[in-house]
Design a protein around this motif. Structure first.
Motif, PDB file in Angstrom:
ATOM      1  N   LEU A 163      13.890  -7.065   0.524  1.00 37.10           N
ATOM      2  CA  LEU A 163      12.742  -7.302  -0.348  1.00 37.10           C
ATOM      3  C   LEU A 163      11.442  -6.825   0.279  1.00 37.10           C
ATOM      4  N   GLU A 164      11.305  -7.018   1.582  1.00 32.22           N
ATOM      5  CA  GLU A 164      10.070  -6.656   2.265  1.00 32.22           C
ATOM      6  C   GLU A 164       9.855  -5.150   2.325  1.00 32.22           C
ATOM      7  N   LYS A 165      10.885  -4.378   2.060  1.00 38.80           N
ATOM      8  CA  LYS A 165      10.771  -2.923   2.128  1.00 38.80           C
ATOM      9  C   LYS A 165      10.207  -2.311   0.858  1.00 38.80           C
ATOM     10  N   PHE A 166      10.298  -3.028  -0.261  1.00 38.33           N
ATOM     11  CA  PHE A 166       9.908  -2.446  -1.536  1.00 38.33           C
ATOM     12  C   PHE A 166       8.402  -2.228  -1.635  1.00 38.33           C
ATOM     13  N   ALA A 167       8.030  -1.113  -2.260  1.00 35.78           N
ATOM     14  CA  ALA A 167       6.623  -0.799  -2.490  1.00 35.78           C
ATOM     15  C   ALA A 167       6.215  -1.129  -3.920  1.00 35.78           C
ATOM     16  N   PHE A 185      21.147   5.431  -4.755  1.00 40.29           N
ATOM     17  CA  PHE A 185      20.780   4.402  -3.792  1.00 40.29           C
ATOM     18  C   PHE A 185      19.615   3.599  -4.375  1.00 40.29           C
ATOM     19  N   VAL A 186      19.272   2.492  -3.735  1.00 39.65           N
ATOM     20  CA  VAL A 186      18.172   1.652  -4.219  1.00 39.65           C
ATOM     21  C   VAL A 186      16.860   2.208  -3.680  1.00 39.65           C
ATOM     22  N   SER A 187      16.011   2.662  -4.565  1.00 38.63           N
ATOM     23  CA  SER A 187      14.725   3.231  -4.169  1.00 38.63           C
ATOM     24  C   SER A 187      13.705   2.119  -3.928  1.00 38.63           C
ATOM     25  N   ILE A 188      12.838   2.295  -2.935  1.00 39.40           N
ATOM     26  CA  ILE A 188      11.806   1.286  -2.668  1.00 39.40           C
ATOM     27  C   ILE A 188      10.736   1.296  -3.752  1.00 39.40           C
ATOM     28  N   TYR A 189      10.795   2.277  -4.652  1.00 43.46           N
ATOM     29  CA  TYR A 189       9.814   2.362  -5.730  1.00 43.46           C
ATOM     30  C   TYR A 189      10.343   1.828  -7.052  1.00 43.46           C
ATOM     31  N   ASP A 190      11.571   1.334  -7.041  1.00 41.84           N
ATOM     32  CA  ASP A 190      12.117   0.754  -8.272  1.00 41.84           C
ATOM     33  C   ASP A 190      13.266  -0.194  -7.919  1.00 41.84           C
ATOM     34  N   THR A 191      13.063  -1.489  -8.113  1.00 42.67           N
ATOM     35  CA  THR A 191      14.082  -2.483  -7.798  1.00 42.67           C
ATOM     36  C   THR A 191      15.191  -2.545  -8.841  1.00 42.67           C
ATOM     37  N   CYS A 192      14.986  -1.911  -9.959  1.00 40.55           N
ATOM     38  CA  CYS A 192      15.925  -2.017 -11.076  1.00 40.55           C
ATOM     39  C   CYS A 192      17.159  -1.143 -10.837  1.00 40.55           C
ATOM     40  N   PRO A 193      18.370  -1.674 -11.064  1.00 40.79           N
ATOM     41  CA  PRO A 193      18.642  -3.060 -11.436  1.00 40.79           C
ATOM     42  C   PRO A 193      19.105  -3.926 -10.273  1.00 40.79           C
ATOM     43  N   ASN A 194      19.408  -3.306  -9.116  1.00 43.99           N
ATOM     44  CA  ASN A 194      20.110  -4.015  -8.040  1.00 43.99           C
ATOM     45  C   ASN A 194      19.371  -5.225  -7.493  1.00 43.99           C
ATOM     46  N   ALA A 195      18.078  -5.078  -7.222  1.00 45.48           N
ATOM     47  CA  ALA A 195      17.343  -6.134  -6.542  1.00 45.48           C
ATOM     48  C   ALA A 195      16.516  -7.006  -7.471  1.00 45.48           C
ATOM     49  N   ALA A 196      16.496  -6.696  -8.748  1.00 50.16           N
ATOM     50  CA  ALA A 196      15.602  -7.396  -9.671  1.00 50.16           C
ATOM     51  C   ALA A 196      15.877  -8.893  -9.748  1.00 50.16           C
ATOM     52  N   ALA A 197      17.114  -9.296  -9.475  1.00 51.58           N
ATOM     53  CA  ALA A 197      17.474 -10.709  -9.604  1.00 51.58           C
ATOM     54  C   ALA A 197      17.113 -11.540  -8.386  1.00 51.58           C
ATOM     55  N   MET A 198      16.846 -10.888  -7.260  1.00 48.99           N
ATOM     56  CA  MET A 198      16.702 -11.615  -5.994  1.00 48.99           C
ATOM     57  C   MET A 198      15.640 -12.714  -5.984  1.00 48.99           C
ATOM     58  N   PRO A 199      14.424 -12.490  -6.511  1.00 44.43           N
ATOM     59  CA  PRO A 199      13.388 -13.514  -6.382  1.00 44.43           C
ATOM     60  C   PRO A 199      13.662 -14.777  -7.179  1.00 44.43           C
ATOM     61  N   PRO A 207       0.815  -1.228   0.000  1.00 46.69           N
ATOM     62  CA  PRO A 207       0.000   0.000   0.000  1.00 46.69           C
ATOM     63  C   PRO A 207       0.841   1.267   0.000  1.00 46.69           C
ATOM     64  N   LYS A 208       2.125   1.116   0.342  1.00 47.15           N
ATOM     65  CA  LYS A 208       3.026   2.269   0.378  1.00 47.15           C
ATOM     66  C   LYS A 208       3.376   2.780  -1.023  1.00 47.15           C
TER      67      LYS A 208
END
Length: 221
Positions: free
Chosen positions: A151-155, A122-136, A14-15
């Motif tokens: 991962l739980e922080k991302f909106a 920095f890695v924004s919680i509104y866009d995982t690209c590109p740093n966190a996109a591979a995690m799942p 919801p964030k």
């Protein structure tokens, strides 16, 4: 103002509405993330609130535009060129980084994943690209407590680059059930059941399974 999200971007909290508060620079009529490697804006998630004058100028600029830098993704190419993003991020000295916010503001743009004071990304919680996109897509990545906390922080989740959902091969029909059984087993502290279907790790990612289900129903051939 309007938030544009690619079809491979998912609202996971919801964030997500907070993106409008994150893009809070009144001097900017365009707000997006930056890909620091290519020095281009990410067109998959952005907020736009152009004035009528700015909108008309952008439409006029499109008539003379030819995508040369990123011909496969002309929207990112156009926005990067229109707002002069690459020259602003061409040099990496501390002095230049400190002045980037002012240079961007003069162009009418805000970078949502850049610190205003030092110009670092920095890695924004509104866009995982590109740093966190591979995690799942990696079990080893998901099992790390530090990564799960991230991962739980991302909106908003953006499956970008090589992790775009339409680039993955179709998963076996039963792999969604197997992925769900794995998650239930992990939650209970038990060993995950064996993968009888031989499905790769990324097939347990629910967003990918839903995407492929929609894709098959929309394009059965």
């Amino acid at each position: 103002q309007v938030a544009f999200l690619d079809a491979d971007a998912f609202l996971v909290s919801p964030k997500a509405d907070g993106i409008f508060r994150a893009c809070n620079d009144s001097a900017a009529d365009f707000c997006a993330s930056l890909d620091i490697i290519s020095r281009t804006v990410q067109g998959g998630i952005l907020v736009a609130r152009p004035s009528q004058r700015r909108f008309e100028h952008m439409i006029q600029s499109l008539h003379n535009f030819s995508a040369k830098l990123l011909p496969a993704i002309p929207d990112m190419d156009f926005l990067t060129n229109y707002y002069h993003i690459r020259p602003i991020f061409a040099r990496q000295t501390a002095q230049v980084r400190a002045n980037r916010s002012q240079m961007l503001r003069a162009e009418g743009v805000q970078i949502m994943n850049m610190h205003e004071k030092d110009g670092k990304r920095f890695v924004s919680i509104y866009d995982t690209c590109p740093n966190a996109a591979a995690m799942p897509y990696s079990t080893s990545q998901l099992l790390k407590p530090s990564n799960r906390h991230i991962l739980e922080k991302f909106a908003v989740w953006h499956a970008c680059g090589i992790y775009k959902l339409d680039r993955f091969p179709l998963c076996p029909a039963g792999s969604f059930a197997v992925g769900r059984a794995n998650r239930v087993a992990k939650a209970a502290g038990a060993a995950a059941p064996p993968r009888a279907d031989g499905a790769p790790v990324f097939c347990s990612y629910r967003a990918l399974r839903v995407y492929q289900w929609l894709q098959i129903h929309a394009n059965p051939c």
